[in-house]
Design an enzyme around this catalytic site. Structure first.
Site, PDB file in Angstrom:
ATOM      1  N   HIS A   1      -6.715   0.017  -0.203  1.00  0.00           N
ATOM      2  CA  HIS A   1      -6.644   0.731  -1.586  1.00  0.00           C
ATOM      3  C   HIS A   1      -4.799   0.457  -1.617  1.00  0.00           C
ATOM      4  O   HIS A   1      -4.726   1.021  -0.544  1.00  0.00           O
ATOM      5  CB  HIS A   1      -6.886   2.141  -1.119  1.00  0.00           C
ATOM      6  CG  HIS A   1      -6.570   3.268  -2.581  1.00  0.00           C
ATOM      7  ND1 HIS A   1      -5.945   4.485  -2.626  1.00  0.00           N
ATOM      8  CD2 HIS A   1      -7.754   2.788  -3.486  1.00  0.00           C
ATOM      9  CE1 HIS A   1      -5.803   4.210  -3.605  1.00  0.00           C
ATOM     10  NE2 HIS A   1      -6.417   4.088  -4.112  1.00  0.00           N
TER      11      HIS A   1
ATOM     12  N   HIS B   1       1.714   1.561  -8.739  1.00  0.00           N
ATOM     13  CA  HIS B   1       0.594   2.708  -9.507  1.00  0.00           C
ATOM     14  C   HIS B   1       1.090   4.129  -9.889  1.00  0.00           C
ATOM     15  O   HIS B   1       0.586   3.951 -11.059  1.00  0.00           O
ATOM     16  CB  HIS B   1       0.044   3.398  -7.879  1.00  0.00           C
ATOM     17  CG  HIS B   1      -0.887   4.666  -8.478  1.00  0.00           C
ATOM     18  ND1 HIS B   1      -0.570   5.800  -8.698  1.00  0.00           N
ATOM     19  CD2 HIS B   1      -2.049   4.814  -8.508  1.00  0.00           C
ATOM     20  CE1 HIS B   1      -1.905   6.697  -9.012  1.00  0.00           C
ATOM     21  NE2 HIS B   1      -2.617   6.061  -8.802  1.00  0.00           N
TER      22      HIS B   1
END
Length: 115
Positions: free
Chosen positions: A12, A54
């Site tokens: 991730h 992100h």
């Protein structure tokens, strides 16, 4: 006899527990660990450059104010994620991962074509 499929190991935002998330360092580490796949986040700068990052805001990861999508690529090259790593362009991440078996179609590995 029951067969259980091997679980997929997905990094991730790269190996984000060991290197700053969504950076080339995190992706290199994930590849070194032998993960099956890497999850990442893509946004586009004001001048049209896809980058891997992100958050909408730059604050948490770079300590700077503003939104990533309101910055140009040259401005982003001056910033560091957790003061150490640059924000990568998507093409740089794809080049890094192109040699790895990171994308599959059926049972054959597929390597993306990167210019």
């Amino acid at each position: 006899m029951t067969f259980v499929a091997k679980p997929l190991i997905i990094a991730h935002r790269g190996a984000s527990a060991e290197a700053p998330e969504n950076t080339l360092a995190a992706f290199r580490r994930a590849l070194a660990l032998g993960v099956d796949s890497i999850e990442l986040d893509v946004q586009v700068t004001t001048d049209g450059v896809p980058v891997v990052f992100h958050d909408a805001s730059l604050q948490r990861l770079t300590g700077k104010r503003g939104r990533l999508t309101e910055k140009s690529w040259p401005k982003l090259t001056l910033l560091r994620v957790h003061a150490t790593e640059s924000i990568p362009r998507l093409v740089d991440v794809l080049r890094l991962t192109a040699a790895a078996r990171w994308c599959r179609s059926s049972s054959r590995p597929v390597r993306p074509s990167i210019p």
